[in-house]
Design an enzyme around this catalytic site. Sequence first.
Site, mmCIF file in Angstrom:
data_model
loop_
_atom_site.group_PDB
_atom_site.id
_atom_site.type_symbol
_atom_site.label_atom_id
_atom_site.label_comp_id
_atom_site.label_asym_id
_atom_site.label_seq_id
_atom_site.Cartn_x
_atom_site.Cartn_y
_atom_site.Cartn_z
ATOM 1 N N GLN A 1 -12.777 -20.810 19.604
ATOM 2 C CA GLN A 1 -12.673 -21.524 18.045
ATOM 3 C C GLN A 1 -12.103 -20.324 16.991
ATOM 4 O O GLN A 1 -12.376 -18.993 17.446
ATOM 5 C CB GLN A 1 -13.645 -22.146 17.600
ATOM 6 C CG GLN A 1 -15.051 -21.202 17.565
ATOM 7 C CD GLN A 1 -16.219 -22.041 17.039
ATOM 8 O OE1 GLN A 1 -16.167 -23.240 16.450
ATOM 9 N NE2 GLN A 1 -17.437 -21.482 17.242
ATOM 10 N N HIS A 2 -11.686 -20.586 16.053
ATOM 11 C CA HIS A 2 -11.359 -19.831 14.837
ATOM 12 C C HIS A 2 -12.120 -20.018 13.532
ATOM 13 O O HIS A 2 -12.419 -21.108 13.513
ATOM 14 C CB HIS A 2 -9.997 -19.746 14.619
ATOM 15 C CG HIS A 2 -9.086 -19.480 15.654
ATOM 16 N ND1 HIS A 2 -8.555 -18.247 16.012
ATOM 17 C CD2 HIS A 2 -8.548 -19.944 17.124
ATOM 18 C CE1 HIS A 2 -7.540 -17.817 16.807
ATOM 19 N NE2 HIS A 2 -7.981 -19.144 17.542
ATOM 20 N N PRO A 3 -12.405 -18.932 12.637
ATOM 21 C CA PRO A 3 -13.165 -19.141 11.582
ATOM 22 C C PRO A 3 -12.119 -20.025 10.553
ATOM 23 O O PRO A 3 -10.920 -19.637 10.271
ATOM 24 C CB PRO A 3 -13.228 -17.893 11.096
ATOM 25 C CG PRO A 3 -12.301 -17.004 11.618
ATOM 26 C CD PRO A 3 -12.034 -17.380 12.879
ATOM 27 N N THR B 1 -7.688 -17.233 9.794
ATOM 28 C CA THR B 1 -8.083 -17.702 10.869
ATOM 29 C C THR B 1 -7.866 -16.875 12.113
ATOM 30 O O THR B 1 -8.382 -17.190 13.290
ATOM 31 C CB THR B 1 -7.355 -19.224 11.414
ATOM 32 O OG1 THR B 1 -6.161 -18.990 11.678
ATOM 33 C CG2 THR B 1 -7.905 -20.200 10.244
#
Length: 205
Positions: free
Chosen positions: A74-76, A82
């Site tokens: 996942q990415h922030p 991101t």
Amino acid sequence: MNLRYMISKIIRMFKIPAIRNSRIHKSSKVTTGCTIVNSTVDKYSYIGNDSKIIETEIGKFCSISNDVTIGGGQHPINWVSTSPIFYKGRNVLKKNFSNEDFVEFKRTVIENDVWIGTHVLIKGGIHISNGVIIGMGSVVTKDIPPYEIWAGNPAKFIKKRFSNETIIELEETRWWEESDAILKKYSNYNDVKKFIKFFKSREKK
């Protein structure tokens, strides 16, 4: 048999699964073209061709079809960017502008006797309970309770496989933990009520 079909089958055999930091039970099967990373697969489960399993625990007697993706990074979404460049750890770009901590991979759990159809995507960190069926092409973004059927994009509840009472009784048997000898001894698997009765009678002995 058609020659072209035979040749394609032989070519597929050379697509050896890529397995890293994972434990696959000797009774289970990982077929051609699969990628499995940081995961475990318990007894009598199989993973179909070209599937990708990352940071996932797969239980017993699971049937996972072709081209299934479970887990993943996942990415922030609340940071400035991101991009993985802006938190620490290895990434495909081989560069880091920041040393901030970010949990890229969440552990996904697939319990026992789960059937996952072709082309299903399951988000990292999801918990799929015992006896669940997921229809082909579904995108799963939520946890799924025991013995439910889900399908769609995003996947939604379709129906329960059995009554609430039967689901509780099936869960209580924990049949997937039984020995091969016991599972071979019982043969009437198409009758759920008789199956539950058999395991209840064993508990009383």
